[in-house]
Design a protein around this motif. Sequence first.
Motif, PDB file in Angstrom:
ATOM      1  N   VAL A 108    -127.038 -37.172 -39.615  1.00 25.43           N
ATOM      2  CA  VAL A 108    -127.251 -38.207 -39.244  1.00 25.43           C
ATOM      3  C   VAL A 108    -128.889 -37.925 -39.320  1.00 25.43           C
ATOM      4  CG1 VAL A 108    -127.233 -40.174 -37.224  1.00 25.43           C
ATOM      5  CG2 VAL A 108    -125.107 -38.695 -37.969  1.00 25.43           C
ATOM      6  N   ALA A 136    -126.851 -45.767 -37.916  1.00 26.76           N
ATOM      7  CA  ALA A 136    -125.182 -44.798 -38.069  1.00 26.76           C
ATOM      8  C   ALA A 136    -124.056 -45.247 -36.802  1.00 26.76           C
ATOM      9  CB  ALA A 136    -125.297 -42.996 -37.655  1.00 26.76           C
ATOM     10  N   TYR A 173    -119.072 -43.982 -39.249  1.00 24.31           N
ATOM     11  CA  TYR A 173    -119.821 -43.498 -40.123  1.00 24.31           C
ATOM     12  C   TYR A 173    -119.183 -42.155 -40.630  1.00 24.31           C
ATOM     13  CZ  TYR A 173    -121.915 -40.077 -36.580  1.00 24.31           C
ATOM     14  OH  TYR A 173    -122.006 -39.174 -35.434  1.00 24.31           O
TER      15      TYR A 173
END
Length: 348
Positions: free
Chosen positions: A206, A212, A219
């Motif tokens: 991430v 996200a 996600y």
Amino acid sequence: MEPPVSRLIQNEATTEIPVHLLFRDEPGPEPVSVPLGPAVVTGRRRPAAAKPRPVPEVDPELVERPARVLPGAVGVLAGAVGAAGCAGTSWWAGLLPPGAVAALGLPASAGAGPGPAQWAAYAGAGALGLLGFGGLARGRTGRAWVLGLFGRYRGTVRRTGLLWVNPLLLRRRVDVRLRHWRSEPVPAVDGAGVAVRVAVLVVWRVRDTARAVLGVEDYERYLRECVEAALVRAPVAGPGAAAGVAGEALTRLVAPEAAAVGVEVCSVRPVRVEYPPEVAAATHRRRITELDARHRASVLTSVVDSVEDTVTRLTVRGLVALDDGERKALVKDLTVAFCAGRGGEAGP
């Protein structure tokens, strides 16, 4: 009498070839070369070039930014002050036992119970203590918090150690370490259009926690679906072939779509490619047929070489004198004999 037919090649894609047809007394017509002009296609339109797929977009204002937090010592100090205030208010209201008052060295309180002033002091000290101790949090390496208040993004905490975060904010923990995910076998096609099942290894992390967490519902699920869609669009190498080119193509397809929601994809590599059971059986039969055809072709080449070597030796050494007709007859007989002798190698 025609010589017996020896079956030279027999498989799923060929038929029997009689040996005597390899030798003809009468020459056939010479091949004629016909010039071919450029092909002209009328009544059809060329397919339009495929347009590149648009990259998904999220709210451009949704970008990760650091949240406002305080050192953990501030929260500890505030909580201690609140606890001390509650204890002092209890002494003020005369609620502490005499033994505790004497142990603390405090004078006896003249209070006869909590009144409005004491309740107000209790409320203030209790609120201070709850805010102080309730906002303490421990930041870990590789972890982050996405903070929000009433549906509005308030920032991301990536600091480590003891911190104080406003307890009224909603915290969502996010793992920002480098991670990998190995998929289950997913249906795909190879370069020849044959159905295969592919298991891929995705290395990702991430990058933007705000996008996200807030830009997409889940996600991780979004990343899995992007990988499955890329496997449908990009052909992969068949079992036993190098998967480097397919991995680069898959990475180029998945990375832009994942970057739109704050996920950085480092690589997408096929780790296992296999045919479905029904396709594997047909592929195995095809490979066996190809190997059998190669073996039969090698046997036929060996027979022709042996016949040529035998006739050459007989002629060069002067053992026999042959004209064209006798040479053809001898070659035909030797070919039939050698093929019959190698029938066990060439197959029935």
